[in-house]
Design a protein around this motif. Structure first.
Motif, PDB file in Angstrom:
ATOM      1  N   GLU A   8       0.808  -1.221   0.000  1.00  0.00           N
ATOM      2  CA  GLU A   8       0.000   0.000   0.000  1.00  0.00           C
ATOM      3  C   GLU A   8       0.838   1.267   0.000  1.00  0.00           C
ATOM      4  OE1 GLU A   8      -3.146   0.066   2.881  1.00  0.00           O
ATOM      5  OE2 GLU A   8      -3.329  -2.104   2.822  1.00  0.00           O
ATOM      6  N   GLY A   9       2.140   1.173   0.112  1.00  0.00           N
ATOM      7  CA  GLY A   9       2.986   2.359   0.146  1.00  0.00           C
ATOM      8  C   GLY A   9       4.312   2.046   0.796  1.00  0.00           C
ATOM      9  N   VAL A  10       4.789   2.947   1.614  1.00  0.00           N
ATOM     10  CA  VAL A  10       6.063   2.782   2.298  1.00  0.00           C
ATOM     11  C   VAL A  10       5.819   2.794   3.794  1.00  0.00           C
ATOM     12  CG1 VAL A  10       8.318   3.831   2.722  1.00  0.00           C
ATOM     13  CG2 VAL A  10       7.334   3.911   0.438  1.00  0.00           C
ATOM     14  N   ILE A  11       6.495   1.915   4.486  1.00  0.00           N
ATOM     15  CA  ILE A  11       6.413   1.877   5.946  1.00  0.00           C
ATOM     16  C   ILE A  11       7.806   2.165   6.480  1.00  0.00           C
ATOM     17  CG2 ILE A  11       6.039   0.411   7.959  1.00  0.00           C
ATOM     18  CD1 ILE A  11       4.047  -1.176   6.278  1.00  0.00           C
ATOM     19  N   PHE A  12       7.898   3.045   7.472  1.00  0.00           N
ATOM     20  CA  PHE A  12       9.167   3.293   8.128  1.00  0.00           C
ATOM     21  C   PHE A  12       9.164   2.550   9.446  1.00  0.00           C
ATOM     22  CE2 PHE A  12       8.746   7.043   5.419  1.00  0.00           C
ATOM     23  CZ  PHE A  12       9.974   7.018   4.776  1.00  0.00           C
ATOM     24  N   GLN A  13      10.109   1.648   9.577  1.00  0.00           N
ATOM     25  CA  GLN A  13      10.241   0.899  10.813  1.00  0.00           C
ATOM     26  C   GLN A  13      11.242   1.640  11.692  1.00  0.00           C
ATOM     27  OE1 GLN A  13      11.760  -3.043  10.300  1.00  0.00           O
ATOM     28  NE2 GLN A  13      11.482  -3.583  12.433  1.00  0.00           N
ATOM     29  N   ILE A  14      10.813   1.990  12.895  1.00  0.00           N
ATOM     30  CA  ILE A  14      11.684   2.670  13.839  1.00  0.00           C
ATOM     31  C   ILE A  14      12.504   1.597  14.553  1.00  0.00           C
ATOM     32  CG2 ILE A  14      11.788   4.265  15.789  1.00  0.00           C
ATOM     33  CD1 ILE A  14      10.403   5.480  13.350  1.00  0.00           C
ATOM     34  N   VAL A  15      13.815   1.698  14.444  1.00  0.00           N
ATOM     35  CA  VAL A  15      14.689   0.698  15.062  1.00  0.00           C
ATOM     36  C   VAL A  15      15.543   1.358  16.141  1.00  0.00           C
ATOM     37  CG1 VAL A  15      14.754  -0.834  13.065  1.00  0.00           C
ATOM     38  CG2 VAL A  15      16.421   1.000  13.245  1.00  0.00           C
ATOM     39  N   LEU A  16      15.992   0.570  17.088  1.00  0.00           N
ATOM     40  CA  LEU A  16      16.807   1.059  18.184  1.00  0.00           C
ATOM     41  C   LEU A  16      18.147   1.561  17.670  1.00  0.00           C
ATOM     42  CD1 LEU A  16      16.995   1.292  21.308  1.00  0.00           C
ATOM     43  CD2 LEU A  16      18.108  -0.938  21.255  1.00  0.00           C
ATOM     44  N   ASP A  17      18.513   2.776  18.061  1.00  0.00           N
ATOM     45  CA  ASP A  17      19.808   3.344  17.712  1.00  0.00           C
ATOM     46  C   ASP A  17      20.731   3.128  18.903  1.00  0.00           C
ATOM     47  OD1 ASP A  17      22.044   4.844  17.085  1.00  0.00           O
ATOM     48  OD2 ASP A  17      20.916   6.628  16.489  1.00  0.00           O
ATOM     49  N   GLY A  54       1.817   0.720  15.392  1.00  0.00           N
ATOM     50  CA  GLY A  54       2.113   1.289  14.086  1.00  0.00           C
ATOM     51  C   GLY A  54       1.054   2.310  13.726  1.00  0.00           C
ATOM     52  N   PHE A  55       1.371   3.162  12.785  1.00  0.00           N
ATOM     53  CA  PHE A  55       0.425   4.152  12.295  1.00  0.00           C
ATOM     54  C   PHE A  55       0.199   3.878  10.822  1.00  0.00           C
ATOM     55  CE2 PHE A  55       2.647   6.098  15.833  1.00  0.00           C
ATOM     56  CZ  PHE A  55       1.600   6.588  16.591  1.00  0.00           C
ATOM     57  N   HIS A  56      -1.037   3.974  10.401  1.00  0.00           N
ATOM     58  CA  HIS A  56      -1.367   3.700   9.013  1.00  0.00           C
ATOM     59  C   HIS A  56      -2.324   4.801   8.566  1.00  0.00           C
ATOM     60  CE1 HIS A  56      -2.683   2.065   5.366  1.00  0.00           C
ATOM     61  NE2 HIS A  56      -3.347   1.013   5.751  1.00  0.00           N
ATOM     62  N   GLY A  57      -2.002   5.450   7.467  1.00  0.00           N
ATOM     63  CA  GLY A  57      -2.876   6.496   6.957  1.00  0.00           C
ATOM     64  C   GLY A  57      -2.125   7.390   5.993  1.00  0.00           C
ATOM     65  N   GLU A  58      -2.820   8.400   5.543  1.00  0.00           N
ATOM     66  CA  GLU A  58      -2.203   9.342   4.611  1.00  0.00           C
ATOM     67  C   GLU A  58      -1.207  10.227   5.353  1.00  0.00           C
ATOM     68  OE1 GLU A  58      -5.134  11.486   2.380  1.00  0.00           O
ATOM     69  OE2 GLU A  58      -6.276   9.655   1.965  1.00  0.00           O
ATOM     70  N   ILE A  59      -0.224  10.709   4.629  1.00  0.00           N
ATOM     71  CA  ILE A  59       0.817  11.545   5.224  1.00  0.00           C
ATOM     72  C   ILE A  59       0.213  12.730   5.965  1.00  0.00           C
ATOM     73  CG2 ILE A  59       2.787  13.050   4.712  1.00  0.00           C
ATOM     74  CD1 ILE A  59       3.413  11.153   2.364  1.00  0.00           C
ATOM     75  N   ASP A  60      -0.789  13.379   5.371  1.00  0.00           N
ATOM     76  CA  ASP A  60      -1.423  14.542   6.018  1.00  0.00           C
ATOM     77  C   ASP A  60      -2.041  14.164   7.357  1.00  0.00           C
ATOM     78  OD1 ASP A  60      -0.726  16.159   3.901  1.00  0.00           O
ATOM     79  OD2 ASP A  60      -2.697  16.054   2.942  1.00  0.00           O
TER      80      ASP A  60
END
Length: 81
Positions: A8-17, A54-60
């Motif tokens: 459905e698009g791009v997902i950014f996975q937040i990983v431990l720094d 997780g969050f799913h939706g339009e960028i706006d």
């Protein structure tokens, strides 16, 4: 952030720094955001498995949600001063 492709698009996975110290993760702003997310989940009677959300939706829409959290934190911080 790590980019993960999705149908459905791009997902950014937040990983431990590993460079971020544990003390930095306990800042007031971090704890405030965590509390807002936990309250939102609890009010919807949602309890995530493995402590993951997780969050799913339009960028706006996602931008508006995150900005709202930032504005609430700034307002709270200014209110206390």
């Amino acid at each position: 952030m790590k980019k993960v492709k999705d149908k459905e698009g791009v997902i950014f996975q937040i990983v431990l720094d590993p460079k971020v110290k544990p003390k930095s993760r306990k800042k007031d702003s971090v704890l405030f955001v965590k509390k807002v997310i936990e309250e939102k989940l609890k009010s919807s009677n949602v309890f995530p498995e493995n402590n993951k959300v997780g969050f799913h939706g339009e960028i706006d829409h996602i931008s508006y949600f995150i900005a709202g959290i930032c504005e609430r934190y700034i307002y709270k911080k200014n209110e206390n001063n």
